[in-house]
Write an enzyme that holds these catalytic residues in place. Structure first.
Site, PDB file in Angstrom:
ATOM      1  N   LYS A 191       0.807  -1.217   0.000  1.00  0.00           N
ATOM      2  CA  LYS A 191       0.000   0.000   0.000  1.00  0.00           C
ATOM      3  C   LYS A 191       0.835   1.259   0.000  1.00  0.00           C
ATOM      4  O   LYS A 191       0.290   2.361  -0.052  1.00  0.00           O
ATOM      5  CB  LYS A 191      -0.918   0.002   1.226  1.00  0.00           C
ATOM      6  CG  LYS A 191      -1.941  -1.126   1.235  1.00  0.00           C
ATOM      7  CD  LYS A 191      -2.889  -1.025   2.419  1.00  0.00           C
ATOM      8  CE  LYS A 191      -2.224  -1.318   3.733  1.00  0.00           C
ATOM      9  NZ  LYS A 191      -1.833  -2.748   3.870  1.00  0.00           N
ATOM     10  N   LYS A 192       2.141   1.117   0.062  1.00  0.00           N
ATOM     11  CA  LYS A 192       2.982   2.290   0.238  1.00  0.00           C
ATOM     12  C   LYS A 192       3.281   3.002  -1.089  1.00  0.00           C
ATOM     13  O   LYS A 192       2.810   2.609  -2.153  1.00  0.00           O
ATOM     14  CB  LYS A 192       4.273   1.880   0.944  1.00  0.00           C
ATOM     15  CG  LYS A 192       4.051   1.330   2.347  1.00  0.00           C
ATOM     16  CD  LYS A 192       3.230   2.287   3.216  1.00  0.00           C
ATOM     17  CE  LYS A 192       3.193   1.905   4.692  1.00  0.00           C
ATOM     18  NZ  LYS A 192       2.459   0.675   4.956  1.00  0.00           N
TER      19      LYS A 192
END
Length: 376
Positions: free
Chosen positions: A180-181
């Protein structure tokens, strides 16, 4: 519409890089990890970088590198992911939770100073959502009391603060490449320092106590037949199985090339959110976003009717989240908690909205329109 909250941006370049690792039959800790470490150190302007399998591992090893005596204390914000404070417990240290600045939601430096005692040995500033903690104020104070500083940069990669990369202000900086980064290796992390002596044992600590880069320097190896002793290794430190592998590093090298463009797109999206919601009186931006200056992993708003609005957005196909429930009210940390009154109350207003590089302008307009249409 069915709009995801987060989404990695992966393409054929990453597939080809993984295919190359397959063809070389080297998918564990190998040369691609070394290459990625060198590229990352150059990218952020650090003297040394070490790749690991998560930012959680990076935080654990960062504190372990200092060999603090058991029972010492570490200042840490309540508003952060569990890994930041769990790393303190892994090292048999005690977390001291610090409240959030009401505007930026970063560590409240005045509360931090109030909670300092002589047992405190370190501080972990978290650049929450990607917004910088005022490091030019924190670092001199930490230096005055001899505290070590570990920067948690899980929400930012590639941002400069006052001309210096976030993650290089403190003694050690830790980054996340979880899916998700800002960029991803699937799972993965990186730790950096400008004091290489700090990392003298970290490569061994990340790989079961064996430093694969330095084992050939052992005297027993260089004094004997090199070929016969190619297997030689020594165990001098307690290690963990935290290494990055060449599959992840191969993806990371491609993602790093794309990171500036992905960050630029995120900044465009955040500006669209800010412009589209600026006259909606019942919601306010989560923090004072500066998309032209910094890199943000999350965009969010504060709303009095948080739960009702989240349910409404979900009914319209828009995924949302809440980052985070303050650690100081979590059962695991309760014995050290309930001491951050602002964030323990304010977090009930937080809504994280979709933000990733592949969001389209139409999707952003749709989200803004749905928020504006809600009957507050």
């Amino acid at each position: 519409m069915n709009i995801r909250l987060f989404k990695p941006s992966l393409g054929t370049e990453e597939l080809e890089a993984v295919k190359d690792a397959f063809e070389r039959s080297w998918v564990g800790l190998g040369p691609k990890v070394n290459e990625f470490e060198e590229k990352w150190a150059e990218f952020v302007g650090a003297k040394l970088a070490i790749g690991v399998n998560s930012a959680t591992a990076a935080l654990h090893l960062a504190l372990a590198a200092f060999r603090f005596p058991e029972g010492k204390k570490v200042l840490v914000p309540s508003l952060t992911f569990s890994a930041t404070a769990s790393a303190i417990l892994y090292n048999r240290l005690i977390p001291v939770f610090v409240d959030s600045d009401p505007v930026t939601l970063g560590m409240d430096l005045e509360d931090m100073k109030r909670k300092y005692t002589e047992d405190v040995v370190a501080v972990i500033p978290v650049h929450y959502a990607g917004h910088p903690v005022p490091m030019e104020k924190l670092m001199p104070w930490a230096g005055e009391y001899g505290l070590k500083v570990v920067e948690d940069c899980a929400h930012t990669s590639g941002a400069l603060y006052k001309g210096k990369a976030l993650g290089t202000w403190g003694d050690i900086g830790c980054y996340s490449f979880e899916e998700k980064k800002l960029m991803t290796t699937g799972d993965g992390g990186m730790m950096v320092t400008n004091d290489p002596e700090l990392f003298k044992d970290v490569k061994a600590m990340r790989w079961v106590g064996i430093d694969k880069d330095n084992w050939k320097t052992a005297q027993a190896y260089v004094d004997a037949n090199h070929d016969a002793l190619h297997w030689f290794y020594e165990l001098n430190v307690l290690g963990y199985k935290y290494n990055m592998n060449d599959l992840a590093a191969s993806i990371g090298l491609q993602q790093l090339k794309k990171l500036p463009a992905m960050n630029a797109r995120r900044s465009q999206i955040i500006q669209q959110y800010l412009d589209g919601l600026k006259d909606v009186e019942s919601v306010k931006p989560l923090l004072p976003y500066e998309p032209d200056n910094y890199v943000y992993q999350m965009f969010g708003i504060r709303a009095e009717k948080r739960d009702e609005l989240m349910i409404y957005l979900k009914s319209k196909g828009i995924a949302t989240g809440c980052h985070y429930t303050p650690l100081s009210i979590q059962p695991l940390f309760r014995q050290w908690g309930f001491n951050c009154p602002f964030i323990e109350e304010e977090a009930n207003k937080f809504i994280t909205l979709p933000l990733h590089a592949e969001l389209t302008d139409d999707e952003i307009s749709y989200i803004i329109g749905i928020i504006r249409s809600y009957k507050y």
